[in-house]
Structures are given as structure tokens and as C-alpha cells.
Design a protein around this motif. Structure first.
Motif, PDB file in Angstrom:
ATOM      1  N   ASN A   1       0.851  -1.176   0.000  1.00 56.26           N
ATOM      2  CA  ASN A   1       0.000   0.000   0.000  1.00 56.26           C
ATOM      3  C   ASN A   1       0.895   1.237   0.000  1.00 56.26           C
ATOM      4  OD1 ASN A   1      -1.476   2.282   1.284  1.00 56.26           O
ATOM      5  ND2 ASN A   1      -3.151   0.807   1.367  1.00 56.26           N
TER       6      ASN A   1
ATOM      7  N   SER B   1       0.341   4.387   0.465  1.00 58.53           N
ATOM      8  CA  SER B   1       0.177   5.371   1.542  1.00 58.53           C
ATOM      9  C   SER B   1       0.852   4.886   2.827  1.00 58.53           C
ATOM     10  CB  SER B   1      -1.304   5.656   1.786  1.00 58.53           C
ATOM     11  OG  SER B   1      -1.987   4.496   2.235  1.00 58.53           O
ATOM     12  N   TRP B   2       0.831   3.566   3.054  1.00 61.15           N
ATOM     13  CA  TRP B   2       1.509   3.018   4.235  1.00 61.15           C
ATOM     14  C   TRP B   2       3.021   3.195   4.088  1.00 61.15           C
ATOM     15  CZ3 TRP B   2      -1.205  -2.461   4.415  1.00 61.15           C
ATOM     16  CH2 TRP B   2      -2.585  -2.281   4.665  1.00 61.15           C
TER      17      TRP B   2
ATOM     18  N   ALA C   1       4.681   5.427   2.252  1.00 55.67           N
ATOM     19  CA  ALA C   1       5.044   6.842   2.377  1.00 55.67           C
ATOM     20  C   ALA C   1       4.986   7.293   3.831  1.00 55.67           C
ATOM     21  CB  ALA C   1       4.121   7.696   1.514  1.00 55.67           C
ATOM     22  N   ALA C   2       3.990   6.815   4.572  1.00 55.26           N
ATOM     23  CA  ALA C   2       3.866   7.193   5.987  1.00 55.26           C
ATOM     24  C   ALA C   2       5.057   6.680   6.784  1.00 55.26           C
ATOM     25  CB  ALA C   2       2.556   6.655   6.553  1.00 55.26           C
TER      26      ALA C   2
END
Length: 289
Positions: free
Chosen positions: A19, A21-22, A24-25
């Protein structure tokens, strides 16, 4: 303050497709929190959830990359079972990271697995060693030249007691605040420390700056009180993941935790520009290694 803990609703050590977004976080220094993912302790291993499992003078129990156990009490058969439990956690942690971050797989370097049965609140330590103060991880004797410190944690407390962290502001804000206070890097001092075997290799300017951030954060009690932060109780039967060299964190309370460390070269990241090395290099305006 922007959200520093990202919750992932997965109960599997194989979380499925990566994922973005995971990823990048995580690479922005956030904590990935999996509240439904637990590490199973079998009936025979329940007896290890006791302070007596730790050798009297050991702070933690560790299992190195070659399977050598240190810090455990008991006879050889007992120690072998402790090592087997920790090896199982190591394998599951690696499976999790390979699923969440497949690009890392070929570049990761395995570091020790840790079992921490001591109660955090009872530790008596110097301010530099006191992990109840907000900090980013950096180690005086082990220069790492920008290599990342990726950690997988699980709370295995048998009484359902949370492991409580404080999670602070993003790394770039930490660096902007404390970089101007850093003492200059002096190469001859680094060479002296290496010659005297006080460091395992020559301390780079990057490692010097990371130690300066670590120490400046911990010794500034006003910052400890006023910095943007959230209190995060990680419940028993949960897992969380972060880059501990980038995530500002403090461990306030809890007992019985396992942790797996993995090292990653900066160039192995999805976004190397998000790394602490890249941020400090931009602030310094020069190469730091």
C-alpha cells in the motif's frame, strides 16, 4: 501536529499487496500500528512471561543473527525454548516487512531480536540512556553512515497491560530545531575514538549529528514537556512498526515486549529523499559521509 500514528486493519503477518500510503507514511517517520495483529505465545512459553526469564545482570534478552542467545536465565533446555520463541517472532516480523515493503527485501540486513521482560517504569538510568524521554535512536559506539533502523515491535503482556509511548513531531521539525545547536564535527576526535576502540568504526559527521539530536532532545526538559506529541498506548496483542532513527518516541511504561531490528541502506528506500540523512544533508548543505 499531523497524525504520526497510522492504523492498519490487518490481523495477518502477510498483509497482502503493498500500500503506497503506508509506505510513504513509514518513510516519513510515522508509526504503522496493527492493533489486530498478535504474536501467539504457546502454553509452554507462558512461563517465560516472567522477570525470572532474564539473567540477573542483563537488561534484555537478545538473539543475534546467527542464533546465539544472550541474557536469558535457566538451563540449556530452557534457553533453547526461549530462543525458539524469539526465532519464530523474527520469522514473522520478516514476513510482515517483506509483505508491507517488498522493495526492501533484497537490501535488508538482519540485526538482533530482543525480548524485553523488564518493567519500563522501574528502570533507573542516566538522562542519556533514559528512553522515557523523547528521542530518535542513535548509538555512540556504532556509527551507521545513514543506514536505517527499521523495527517491528509486539506487546505480549499476559495481563493485558499496554506499552505506552509518546510519539513526537516529524523528524524534519526535530532537525530544524536542534541542528543549529549541534557542536561542530571534529574529525580528529572521531579518529581518536576509533583508535581507542570506543567506536566500532570511524564516526561520520552524519553519526555525530544524529547523536547531537538524540542528546539535545533528551537533555531539553522544556522540549520534553512542550513538543508536539501524542500519548499512544499499544495494547497487548498488537504490533507496530517504525524507523526508530526517524520517529521521535519515548517509552513510558509497559512490560513484556519483543522487537526485531532490521537495517536498510538509504538507497534501498522507496524515497531516499525522506531519510534522516537526506534531511540533515539539506540542512548542512554538504555531504555528511
Amino acid at each position: 501536529m499531523e497524525q504520526q500514528v497510522l492504523e492498519i486493519d490487518s490481523a495477518s503477518w502477510q498483509p497482502g499487496a503493498p500500500n503506497g500510503s503506508w509506505i510513504a507514511a513509514l518513510e516519513a517517520g510515522k508509526v504503522l500500528f496493527l492493533p489486530r495483529l498478535s504474536f501467539a505465545i504457546n502454553a509452554d512459553e507462558q512461563r517465560f512471561l516472567s522477570p525470572a526469564v532474564r539473567a540477573p545482570r542483563a537488561r534484555n534478552i537478545s538473539l543475534d543473527a546467527h542464533g546465539h542467545l544472550k541474557g536469558a536465565a535457566g538451563d540449556p533446555a530452557t534457553q533453547a525454548k526461549v530462543a525458539a520463541m524469539m526465532t519464530r517472532f523474527r520469522m514473522q516480523a520478516q514476513t510482515l516487512i517483506n509483505g508491507l515493503l517488498p522493495r526492501y527485501s533484497s537490501a535488508l540486513r538482519l540485526a538482533p531480536t530482543s525480548f524485553r521482560p523488564a518493567q519500563v517504569e522501574n528502570r533507573i538510568q542516566s538522562w542519556r540512556a533514559d528512553d522515557r524521554r523523547l528521542h530518535v535512536d542513535a548509538f555512540p559506539s556504532r556509527p551507521n553512515y545513514g543506514e536505517r533502523i527499521l523495527r517491528v515491535f509486539t506487546n505480549i503482556n499476559p495481563d493485558g497491560i499496554a506499552r505506552v509511548w509518546r510519539v513526537g513531531e516529524p523528524f524534519e521539525q526535530v532537525a530544524q530545531r536542534f541542528f543549529p545547536r549541534a557542536k561542530p564535527y571534529v574529525r580528529w576526535q572521531a579518529q581518536f575514538l576509533n583508535t581507542m576502540h570506543l567506536t566500532k568504526s570511524l564516526r561520520s559527521e552524519y553519526d555525530h549529528l544524529m547523536l547531537q539530536l538524540h542528546d539535545q532532545m533528551k537533555c531539553d526538559l522544556g522540549y520534553q514537556r512542550s513538543a508536539s506529541q501524542v500519548v499512544m498506548p499499544f495494547p497487548a496483542g498488537s504490533v507496530w512498526v517504525c524507523f526508530s532513527d526517524q520517529t521521535s518516541h519515548a517509552v513510558m511504561s509497559g512490560q513484556y515486549m519483543m522487537e526485531q531490528t532490521l537495517h536498510l541502506p538509504v538507497e534501498g528506500q522507496y524515497d531516499p529523499a525522506a531519510s534522516p540523512y537526506a534531511i540533515l544533508r539539506r540542512l548542512a548543505g554538504r555531504q555528511l559521509i
